[in-house]
Design an enzyme around this catalytic site. Structure first.
Site, PDB file in Angstrom:
ATOM      1  N   LYS A  20       0.408  -3.793  -1.636  1.00 28.30           N
ATOM      2  CA  LYS A  20      -0.301  -2.390  -1.559  1.00 28.30           C
ATOM      3  C   LYS A  20      -0.254  -2.297   0.019  1.00 28.30           C
ATOM      4  CE  LYS A  20      -5.255  -1.580  -2.676  1.00 28.30           C
ATOM      5  NZ  LYS A  20      -6.396  -1.939  -3.292  1.00 28.30           N
ATOM      6  N   SER A  77      -8.407   0.346  -7.188  1.00 27.58           N
ATOM      7  CA  SER A  77      -7.445   1.153  -6.186  1.00 27.58           C
ATOM      8  C   SER A  77      -6.244   0.815  -5.815  1.00 27.58           C
ATOM      9  CB  SER A  77      -8.244   1.093  -4.781  1.00 27.58           C
ATOM     10  OG  SER A  77      -8.266  -0.355  -4.272  1.00 27.58           O
ATOM     11  N   SER A 125     -10.909  -3.645  -8.148  1.00 26.37           N
ATOM     12  CA  SER A 125      -9.323  -2.781  -7.838  1.00 26.37           C
ATOM     13  C   SER A 125      -8.027  -3.542  -8.043  1.00 26.37           C
ATOM     14  CB  SER A 125      -9.540  -2.448  -6.258  1.00 26.37           C
ATOM     15  OG  SER A 125     -10.294  -1.423  -5.982  1.00 26.37           O
TER      16      SER A 125
END
Lengths: 97, 486
Positions: free
Chosen positions: B79, B154, B178
């Site tokens: 990420k 996310s 997330s």
């Protein structure tokens, strides 16, 4: 609860955010709605409840106070917007007398 | 079958048996990215040259018979919230669009020490604020199962990259869901660790008292293996206690005979998708077949968790985002030469609307006269939510719940209603406030879209949910279902 445009401006100043008129208008409406929802918390009696700010149960985590050299000062400065002689450069904030 | 479709453990075994090389494995992932990422948009940065050269170096070590970690030579996507030295790290924000970190996050360093192949950095909601990856300042990521739908967020880029076999596994962060929610939307297995289990050092902070870092993979078994290499104390993160790290891969082998699983009634609410509800109930039945006992439990403060979270999170956000001021790194607008103007203009141009919204909510909640009514109240409610779990884990080992009220929704469907977007997090937020661990695994399809279930356990009991997840996956095929992107 209705958050006024002035209140939104006051918060934005505290947060160092420059908002457009459109943003001020939008946030005033959205934040009012969001804080209305938050008000459901007031239904709970929490007078005798201790607050939880974090869950680790750890307090005052200590370590040896030793200096460790960071080996990539060049990399730090390379990402800074302005630097000189190994220092970050910022505009002058004190006037000459 | 091409190599990028393997699980981490299959790839590890293949590499050791000399069936293929790390370079071949890495090239298959890169090929998949080239073929499909123009549609899926999972990656912000693909490091083709770095990945190939690392893969070749590992192949050399394998040839020399060096002793290597199981993660060696295996492509991982990270990420874009984790600092990677020398590789751009943007948080999917304009304010860090050109930021090249001068150091590695602790977990990135751990992966590098284990000779992992970092294939690229994945898209996310800006600074992890959001649940659909639509808040990325660059572009939204699409769900590989249906390109008109969100991958969740996310950590949506990481979930989409794993689901589309562009990497063998990925790293994500989970503050309010997330990792778990995008894993559910994309049909992968994602682990939110207990707060403090994995170091947060070098991962751009969103809500420091809630942020956690964890693996997103194709199976629970793979997650167990990866966690082994991420978990443990770090002197650079004072919230990581010296709690012993279990041997996860070993611990998941034991059967789940006699395991007590609780179904909380507060998680079966009106308005939830009937197929999602059915998937959870079917999973409960499957766990019973595997020897577990399923009982009803109650977590009475569940309905207050969202309100508490969306005060605590923005409050910490307003403080954490103060560092982006255009002085030391990141976007800096210096035309006027006035210091205050640098702050104001850099932040106005660099931060997106959800980030600003949360800064505003948090600043208001913490401002003079409102602190007790909002922030302190939220922290007290957090105690109550945490207490619900402590009490329930006196009765059961694992809590089984849905992950989200519905499967993946369409892009644009919720984006203009921030409150509606926040309410989507109802089933993932309570565990975050309590700091406990949670695992999402695939458990069904609703109208052709993945539906996951969530398994929760007490702090530092990752081994129990990984074990339950592993045995469920031994008995079911949901995790083997793949999207048919063309």
């Amino acid at each position: 609860m209705k958050l006024s445009q002035q209140e939104v401006e006051r918060i934005a100043t505290l947060a160092r955010l420059k908002l457009t008129e459109e943003e001020k208008n939008r946030y005033s409406q959205e934040l009012s709605k969001i804080f209305d929802y938050m008000d459901k918390l007031q239904a709970l009696d929490t007078a005798a409840v201790e607050p939880t700010s974090q869950v680790t149960g750890l307090t005052n985590v200590m370590r040896e106070d030793v200096v460790e050299e960071f080996d990539n000062v060049g990399g730090l400065l390379a990402v800074s917007p302005q630097s000189q002689n190994g220092f970050f450069q910022v505009p002058k904030i004190l006037e000459n007398k | 079958m091409s190599l990028n479709q393997l699980t981490l453990i299959e790839a590890f075994e293949g590499l050791r048996q000399g069936k293929f090389t790390s370079e071949e494995l890495t090239r298959d992932c890169l090929k998949q990215i080239k073929k499909f990422d123009s549609q899926v948009k999972a990656f912000v940065t693909v490091d083709e040259a770095g990945a190939i050269s690392q893969a070749k170096a590992v192949d050399e070590k394998i040839k020399n018979g060096d002793s290597l970690s199981p993660l060696a030579g295996i492509p991982v996507a990270i990420k874009d919230l984790f600092c990677t030295q020398g590789l751009k790290t943007t948080a999917s924000s304009k304010i860090l669009a050109d930021y090249v970190p001068p150091y590695d996050a602790t977990v990135v360093k751990k992966l590098k020490d284990n000779d992992a192949v970092i294939i690229g950095k994945t898209n996310c909601d800006e600074f992890a604020m959001g649940g659909s990856t639509e808040n990325s300042a660059f572009f939204p990521t699409k769900n590989p199962w249906d390109l008109e739908r969100v991958p969740g967020g996310s950590s949506g880029g990481s979930a989409a990259a794993v689901a589309a076999d562009m990497c063998l596994y990925a790293l994500g962060t989970d503050t309010g869901g997330s990792i778990r929610q995008p894993s559910s939307f994309c049909n992968i297995s994602g682990l939110k660790v207990s707060y403090g289990r994995v170091s947060r050092f070098g991962v751009l902070a969103m809500t420091s008292s809630l942020d956690t870092i964890g693996p997103m993979a194709k199976t629970a078994q793979d997650n167990a293996l990866i966690l082994q290499y991420l978990a443990g104390p770090d002197v650079k993160d004072a919230t990581t206690p010296s709690e012993p790290v279990d041997d996860y891969s070993q611990a998941i082998v034991q059967n789940i005979q006699g395991l007590k699983i609780g179904l909380p009634k507060e998680y079966f609410i009106e308005g939830m998708d009937s197929e999602v509800r059915q998937a959870v109930l079917d999973a409960a039945k499957k766990f019973e077949e595997l020897g577990a006992t399923v009982v009803d439990v109650s977590l009475p403060h569940t309905e207050f968790a969202i309100a508490a979270y969306y005060i605590i999170c923005p409050s910490e956000v307003s403080s954490n985002m103060a560092r982006y001021d255009g002085i030391r790194y990141g976007l800096s607008e210096r035309q006027s030469g006035d210091l205050l103007d640098i702050y104001l203009t850099s932040r106005a141009k660099g931060l997106g609307s959800e980030v600003k919204r949360r800064i505003m909510i948090g600043t208001y909640a913490l401002s003079a006269g409102y602190y007790d009514a909002y922030y302190k109240k939220a922290m007290q409610v957090r105690t109550l939510v945490k207490g619900d779990f402590e009490q329930t884990f006196g009765e059961v080992d694992v809590i089984l719940t849905p992950v989200a009220p519905t499967p993946a929704y369409k892009l644009g469907e919720n984006i203009n209603d921030p409150l509606k977007m926040y309410l989507e997090d109802a089933f993932t937020i309570p565990a975050s406030l309590a700091g406990i661990c949670g695992l999402t695994i695939p458990a069904g399809l609703a109208g052709g879209l993945p539906v996951g279930i969530q398994l929760l356990a007490k702090r530092f009991d990752e081994k129990t949910i990984l074990r339950a997840g592993h045995h469920y996956q031994q008995a079911t095929n949901w995790h083997k279902q793949k999207p048919s992107i063309k």
